[in-house]
Design a protein around this motif. Structure first.
Motif, PDB file in Angstrom:
ATOM      1  N   ARG A 214       0.849  -1.188   0.000  1.00 24.95           N
ATOM      2  CA  ARG A 214       0.000   0.000   0.000  1.00 24.95           C
ATOM      3  C   ARG A 214       0.885   1.238   0.000  1.00 24.95           C
ATOM      4  NH1 ARG A 214      -5.808  -0.343  -0.354  1.00 24.95           N
ATOM      5  NH2 ARG A 214      -6.276  -2.539   0.002  1.00 24.95           N
ATOM      6  N   ALA A 215       0.508   2.210  -0.805  1.00 24.06           N
ATOM      7  CA  ALA A 215       1.244   3.473  -0.855  1.00 24.06           C
ATOM      8  C   ALA A 215       0.221   4.595  -0.945  1.00 24.06           C
ATOM      9  CB  ALA A 215       2.199   3.507  -2.048  1.00 24.06           C
ATOM     10  N   GLY A 216      -0.250   5.032   0.201  1.00 26.92           N
ATOM     11  CA  GLY A 216      -1.287   6.048   0.213  1.00 26.92           C
ATOM     12  C   GLY A 216      -2.561   5.510  -0.385  1.00 26.92           C
ATOM     13  N   HIS A 217      -3.031   6.149  -1.458  1.00 29.18           N
ATOM     14  CA  HIS A 217      -4.292   5.753  -2.079  1.00 29.18           C
ATOM     15  C   HIS A 217      -4.140   4.636  -3.104  1.00 29.18           C
ATOM     16  CE1 HIS A 217      -6.705   8.965  -0.338  1.00 29.18           C
ATOM     17  NE2 HIS A 217      -5.726   9.805  -0.600  1.00 29.18           N
ATOM     18  N   ILE A 218      -2.923   4.263  -3.431  1.00 32.19           N
ATOM     19  CA  ILE A 218      -2.750   3.285  -4.505  1.00 32.19           C
ATOM     20  C   ILE A 218      -2.257   1.947  -3.964  1.00 32.19           C
ATOM     21  CG2 ILE A 218      -2.146   5.201  -6.048  1.00 32.19           C
ATOM     22  CD1 ILE A 218       0.679   3.774  -6.152  1.00 32.19           C
ATOM     23  N   ARG A 219      -2.362   0.933  -4.822  1.00 30.78           N
ATOM     24  CA  ARG A 219      -1.865  -0.402  -4.496  1.00 30.78           C
ATOM     25  C   ARG A 219      -0.810  -0.818  -5.510  1.00 30.78           C
ATOM     26  NH1 ARG A 219      -7.071  -4.096  -4.230  1.00 30.78           N
ATOM     27  NH2 ARG A 219      -7.597  -2.832  -6.055  1.00 30.78           N
ATOM     28  N   LEU A 220       0.176  -1.513  -5.030  1.00 27.50           N
ATOM     29  CA  LEU A 220       1.270  -1.998  -5.870  1.00 27.50           C
ATOM     30  C   LEU A 220       1.301  -3.516  -5.739  1.00 27.50           C
ATOM     31  CD1 LEU A 220       3.737  -1.201  -7.604  1.00 27.50           C
ATOM     32  CD2 LEU A 220       5.046  -0.990  -5.488  1.00 27.50           C
ATOM     33  N   PHE A 221       1.097  -4.226  -6.859  1.00 27.83           N
ATOM     34  CA  PHE A 221       1.094  -5.692  -6.861  1.00 27.83           C
ATOM     35  C   PHE A 221       2.421  -6.192  -7.423  1.00 27.83           C
ATOM     36  CE2 PHE A 221      -3.433  -4.540  -7.185  1.00 27.83           C
ATOM     37  CZ  PHE A 221      -3.888  -5.140  -6.020  1.00 27.83           C
ATOM     38  N   LEU A 222       3.043  -7.104  -6.684  1.00 23.52           N
ATOM     39  CA  LEU A 222       4.390  -7.570  -7.024  1.00 23.52           C
ATOM     40  C   LEU A 222       4.406  -9.092  -7.088  1.00 23.52           C
ATOM     41  CD1 LEU A 222       6.204  -5.170  -4.538  1.00 23.52           C
ATOM     42  CD2 LEU A 222       6.002  -4.869  -7.018  1.00 23.52           C
ATOM     43  N   LEU A 223       5.031  -9.635  -8.126  1.00 26.73           N
ATOM     44  CA  LEU A 223       5.042 -11.070  -8.373  1.00 26.73           C
ATOM     45  C   LEU A 223       6.356 -11.687  -7.926  1.00 26.73           C
ATOM     46  CD1 LEU A 223       3.490 -10.956 -11.948  1.00 26.73           C
ATOM     47  CD2 LEU A 223       2.317 -11.371  -9.796  1.00 26.73           C
ATOM     48  N   ASP A 224       6.257 -12.900  -7.389  1.00 24.13           N
ATOM     49  CA  ASP A 224       7.402 -13.563  -6.766  1.00 24.13           C
ATOM     50  C   ASP A 224       7.413 -15.035  -7.196  1.00 24.13           C
ATOM     51  OD1 ASP A 224       9.226 -14.706  -4.940  1.00 24.13           O
ATOM     52  OD2 ASP A 224       7.746 -14.714  -3.312  1.00 24.13           O
ATOM     53  N   SER A 225       8.519 -15.486  -7.800  1.00 23.10           N
ATOM     54  CA  SER A 225       8.619 -16.887  -8.243  1.00 23.10           C
ATOM     55  C   SER A 225       9.390 -17.763  -7.253  1.00 23.10           C
ATOM     56  CB  SER A 225       9.308 -16.951  -9.618  1.00 23.10           C
ATOM     57  OG  SER A 225      10.687 -16.611  -9.503  1.00 23.10           O
ATOM     58  N   ASP A 226       9.885 -17.197  -6.161  1.00 24.15           N
ATOM     59  CA  ASP A 226      10.718 -17.941  -5.216  1.00 24.15           C
ATOM     60  C   ASP A 226       9.840 -18.804  -4.306  1.00 24.15           C
ATOM     61  OD1 ASP A 226      12.836 -18.885  -3.737  1.00 24.15           O
ATOM     62  OD2 ASP A 226      13.073 -17.047  -2.557  1.00 24.15           O
ATOM     63  N   LEU A 227       9.286 -19.876  -4.896  1.00 27.70           N
ATOM     64  CA  LEU A 227       8.362 -20.757  -4.193  1.00 27.70           C
ATOM     65  C   LEU A 227       8.870 -22.184  -4.248  1.00 27.70           C
ATOM     66  CD1 LEU A 227       5.055 -19.354  -5.760  1.00 27.70           C
ATOM     67  CD2 LEU A 227       6.151 -18.626  -3.634  1.00 27.70           C
ATOM     68  N   GLU A 228       8.594 -22.945  -3.211  1.00 31.85           N
ATOM     69  CA  GLU A 228       9.070 -24.334  -3.126  1.00 31.85           C
ATOM     70  C   GLU A 228       8.553 -25.183  -4.271  1.00 31.85           C
ATOM     71  OE1 GLU A 228       8.117 -25.975   0.647  1.00 31.85           O
ATOM     72  OE2 GLU A 228       9.479 -24.657   1.775  1.00 31.85           O
ATOM     73  N   GLU A 229       7.371 -24.857  -4.778  1.00 33.77           N
ATOM     74  CA  GLU A 229       6.793 -25.668  -5.851  1.00 33.77           C
ATOM     75  C   GLU A 229       7.554 -25.528  -7.163  1.00 33.77           C
ATOM     76  OE1 GLU A 229       3.283 -24.123  -3.328  1.00 33.77           O
ATOM     77  OE2 GLU A 229       5.333 -23.513  -3.893  1.00 33.77           O
ATOM     78  N   ASN A 230       8.322 -24.463  -7.320  1.00 36.61           N
ATOM     79  CA  ASN A 230       9.056 -24.217  -8.564  1.00 36.61           C
ATOM     80  C   ASN A 230      10.435 -24.862  -8.530  1.00 36.61           C
ATOM     81  OD1 ASN A 230       6.963 -22.651  -9.644  1.00 36.61           O
ATOM     82  ND2 ASN A 230       7.766 -20.767  -8.727  1.00 36.61           N
ATOM     83  N   THR A 231      10.985 -25.085  -9.712  1.00 38.45           N
ATOM     84  CA  THR A 231      12.344 -25.609  -9.791  1.00 38.45           C
ATOM     85  C   THR A 231      13.328 -24.560  -9.273  1.00 38.45           C
ATOM     86  OG1 THR A 231      12.751 -24.746 -12.012  1.00 38.45           O
ATOM     87  CG2 THR A 231      11.702 -26.926 -11.842  1.00 38.45           C
ATOM     88  N   THR A 232      14.540 -25.008  -8.970  1.00 44.62           N
ATOM     89  CA  THR A 232      15.567 -24.073  -8.500  1.00 44.62           C
ATOM     90  C   THR A 232      15.788 -22.965  -9.518  1.00 44.62           C
ATOM     91  OG1 THR A 232      16.665 -25.842  -7.268  1.00 44.62           O
ATOM     92  CG2 THR A 232      17.969 -23.869  -7.763  1.00 44.62           C
TER      93      THR A 232
END
Length: 850
Positions: A214-232
């Motif tokens: 959250r940044a004041g009135h706006i929202r910032l959506f960020l994607l992350d691939s560092d998950l156990e289900e994914n390959t190294t």
């Protein structure tokens, strides 16, 4: 066997009376609200510095007794109440009328895609100018109430931390980030479970977690691939900003562009305008097309619909700044994806075709072909981009093609020094609501000169104190002796002494010419070492870890700084980030910028300096080409010797040293009986009052809303009406034009006259073979203008011909020309395809001239 050191963090219990601190710490509004940051600083100033100004970490580590004592500190609690009241008021603030005039907050939404966002040093998902600009865009959008979301990547290691060793070598350190320490929360579904989307990388599924800031009135959506289900390998996709090789880059851009669209769709977020900030996110274009193709639309119609609602901003005229992917990479990653678009692979690859890189897939080309609203980031850059990317509209003169510009601006509340804010609050209470009114800022002249000079000196002293600490820390680590440290810090150890300070801080790329000042070392030494008029140079900036020439520049400046004639007078700082930048742009006296014209797209660091009364000395490139008015700084005029870079550099370096020796240094030290230079104060005030209202990010965002977001929204709605029938009609018409245009011809058939009497008109008749097109498919036009001594034609006005029937297989177009201007006129005759649904009249890129 070495001992293991275990870590234990004892977290305090936040007292009920101070519970609001958690809300403050979880909203990036703190990145531009100094009162919020000041509250944390007052609670424990040493911890605040040690936590890198990160309020979430601060609240985890502050001692319990500090919080308990705060409850009983009446002055601190009053400050806390004021901050919380201001925080609530900000969130309840109504949307600016500058926005509601053009966008409906209940219906419209801008989705802003960018590879980096620089909001604050505690949120390390930025590297430099692009990210800072994106952060300022978000902040201004929040201040104005623009319906807005940002989309980016959440990097595990972010960009590197820079160290410089005792030999001047840049060392890059990547430090993993604990997401619990960032102002982000996982997006959750209706059952409270973390939210995921999926993309395909070489046919294998890659799972992505979606985070929200959250940044004041706006929202910032960020994607992350560092998950156990994914390959190294796949977990590492979002590890480093601009890290790895082109394989990492294309994978990141698939995640950002395709994954970003899927994340918004899955969350039920429906943008009406899509803003691609630089080409990294351009894969969102085929992804949005794919959605329409799945619904039964053909690809060309889908592309028209998608492009109508898309804005694209290009940020650099440097070729290396435009991502290119090799054919084998595109085949490997998009072979199966293309099938979902229901088009031939050649048609897909053609979207990224550019003449200077045949075979490569150019992300800038994709972004331009998949959008209808495009801009550079300054007037000069807009012109350069029009020429550089003119291949998209091959028959259109560069000055008329669809690339426009919005000059960048900086977020005033972020970069204006606290001392200026306090003074403005005391003298000009309504200043925050007058940011875009140049006439208002004449009020700067009402500040007494002695008070103005004193404040500037105070900011410089704070900056020098910070430089002193950083310099000692760096050289102590390198093993320098105390005697050496004393010489190196001779001017920063006693910041109260008066010295003229020049600052140069930016990314160290070769075209920015950080070492231009060193082209005449004896002369430079003489200027810096005058005991009556001392001068100091402060440099800071990072080079990309793979940019060896850029790192060589840092090494050379380090070597210069240790020469006997320059020691203590030239400082090369390490670890350039937003915190250091705020000190430098507020504290130095002169801001240097010496890019190789015309490669500086904008250069917003100079704007940050100018709004703080720092005076710019810059090549007339980027924003300074618009900002310089002859009375608010100094300009180095580019030498037009593009065929001989060495000679050009030599001449511009001589100009730079001439300006320093004959104008800058004498003016600064022109002290009168009052003990300061009144001429310097006058120039500094001119810098501030001319740049504050013109180069702030609120003005920038309003420009985007008026000239890009609102037209894109309206264009999209027009093409989407009636079950997208207009989009299909436009796509069919364009296919017809492309198939027939190469055999279209025109010729003039009237008797050419070179003189007419005042009050007469000149009849002009054109016959056109339209090769199966109709008269309604084209516009025939007379362009009237003037020609200078070099033969350059400048258009003034256009006159359209009327269709006057047929003559055999040729169409007849007639015009009775009555030029507006008397005397000698010049004119040209042309024809181009036209349709009422086009976003720009020359969007087809087709035009023929007589």
């Amino acid at each position: 066997m070495s001992e293991t050191i275990f870590q234990l963090e004892v977290r305090p219990n936040i007292p009920e009376k101070l519970k609001g601190l958690e809300a403050l710490a979880n909203d990036l509004l703190y990145s531009w609200d100094r009162d919020v940051r000041g509250l944390f600083y007052r609670l424990d100033d040493e911890l605040w510095e040690n936590c890198n100004h990160n309020p979430k970490v601060f609240l985890r580590r502050i001692a319990q007794e500090k919080l308990d004592d705060a409850e009983n500190d009446h002055l601190l609690m009053e400050e806390y109440s004021r901050v919380m009241s201001s925080f609530r008021t900000y969130h309840e603030k109504e949307i600016s009328s500058n926005i509601t005039e053009f966008l409906d907050p209940d219906q419209d939404l801008v989705a802003y895609f960018c590879a980096e966002f620089g909001l604050h040093e505690s949120f390390p998902i930025y590297s430099g100018g692009l990210g800072i600009l994106a952060g300022d865009h978000c902040k201004a959008a929040s201040d104005l109430g623009v319906p807005f979301v940002g989309v980016g990547l959440l990097y595990r290691q972010g960009y590197f931390t820079q160290y410089i060793d005792g030999n001047g070598n840049q060392l890059s350190q990547y430090t993993p980030t604990d997401f619990d320490e960032l102002v982000v929360q996982p997006v959750c579904d209706n059952d409270g479970q973390p939210f995921y989307v999926q993309v395909e990388i070489e046919e294998r599924p890659v799972k992505l977690k979606v985070w929200e800031a959250r940044a004041g009135h706006i929202r910032l959506f960020l994607l992350d691939s560092d998950l156990e289900e994914n390959t190294t390998e796949d977990r590492s996709i979002t590890f480093q900003l601009y890290g790895g090789d082109s394989t990492t880059r294309i994978q990141q851009e698939i995640v950002l562009g395709i994954g970003g669209v899927r994340a918004l769709r899955a969350m039920g977020i429906t943008p009406t305008v899509w803003h691609i900030n630089e080409g990294h996110a351009a894969f969102q274009i085929p992804e949005r097309c794919r959605e329409y193709v799945e619904q039964g639309m053909d690809f060309n119609s889908a592309l028209e619909l998608v492009a109508a609602g898309t804005v694209f901003t290009t940020h650099t005229p440097v070729a290396a700044g435009h991502d290119m992917f090799q054919p084998e990479q595109m085949t490997r990653y998009f072979k199966h994806y293309i099938k979902s678009l229901n088009i031939d692979p050649a048609a897909f690859y053609a979207l990224g075709e550019s003449p200077n890189n045949h075979g490569s897939f150019n992300m800038t080309a994709l972004a331009l072909r998949g959008s209808r609203y495009h801009n550079g980031v300054s007037r000069i850059h807009g012109s350069e981009a029009s020429a550089m990317e003119g291949y998209v509209w091959p028959q259109i003169p560069h000055v008329e093609n669809p690339i426009s510009y919005v000059t960048n601006g900086v977020h005033v509340q972020t970069f204006l020094a606290r001392e200026w804010v306090n003074l403005f609050d005391m003298r000009f209470r309504e200043w925050r609501s007058e940011l875009n009114k140049p006439e208002y800022w004449e009020c700067i002249d009402s500040i007494p000169d002695h008070r103005y000079w004193s404040l500037r000196q105070e900011l410089k002293a704070q900056m020098l104190e910070d430089v002193y600490k950083r310099t000692r820390r760096r050289f102590q680590r390198a093993g320098f002796s105390e005697a050496q440290l004393k010489r190196l810090s001779s001017y920063t150890s006693e910041p109260e002494q008066n010295v003229l300070v020049l600052g140069f801080a930016r990314r160290f790329a070769t075209y920015k010419r950080a070492t231009l000042l060193f082209s005449d070392l004896p002369r430079l030494a003489r200027l810096l070492n005058n005991p009556k008029r001392p001068v100091m140079l402060v440099f800071a900036g990072k080079a990309h870890p793979r940019d060896i020439p850029g790192q060589d520049l840092i090494r050379r400046i380090h070597e210069y700084s240790l020469r006997p004639e320059f020691i203590g007078k030239i400082i090369m700082l390490e670890g350039y980030d937003m915190a250091m930048a705020r000190k430098l742009v507020t504290g130095v006296d002169v801001w240097l910028n010496t890019p190789e014209y015309p490669l500086e797209a904008s250069g917003t660091s100079g704007q940050k300096a100018a709004i703080n009364g720092v005076i710019n000395l810059s090549v007339l490139d980027g924003w300074w080409g618009e900002g310089f008015d002859g009375e608010n700084g100094w300009a180095i005029h580019p030498h037009a010797r593009h065929d001989d870079a060495g000679l050009r550099d030599q001449e511009e370096a001589a100009d730079l040293l001439d300006i320093l020796e004959n104008e800058v240094i004498p003016l600064y030290y022109e002290y009168g009986s009052q003990g300061y230079s009144s001429g310097w104060v006058k120039l500094s005030k001119a810098s501030m009052k001319s740049c504050l209202p013109r180069f702030n990010s609120q003005r920038m965002v309003i420009d985007y809303v008026k000239h890009f977001y609102a037209p894109a929204r309206a264009h999209y709605q027009r093409l989407a009406a009636s079950d997208c029938a207009p989009a299909k009609s436009l796509a069919e018409w364009k296919s017809k034009i492309r198939a027939n245009w190469k055999h279209v011809t025109i010729r003039r058939v009237d008797s050419i006259r070179q003189q007419i009497k005042n009050g007469e008109s000149l009849p002009v008749v054109i016959n056109a073979n339209l090769n199966g097109l109709s008269a309604e498919d084209v516009i025939v036009e007379c362009v009237v203008g003037c020609r200078d001594d070099n033969g350059k034609f400048t258009p003034h006005e256009q006159y359209r011909f009327s269709h006057a029937g047929m003559e055999g297989e040729e169409h007849i177009f007639e015009l009775n020309l009555e030029p507006e201007n008397p005397g000698l006129n010049h004119y040209k005759l042309r024809m181009y395809p036209w349709h009422e649904l086009l976003g720009h009249p020359f969007e087809m890129g087709s035009m023929i001239w007589i």
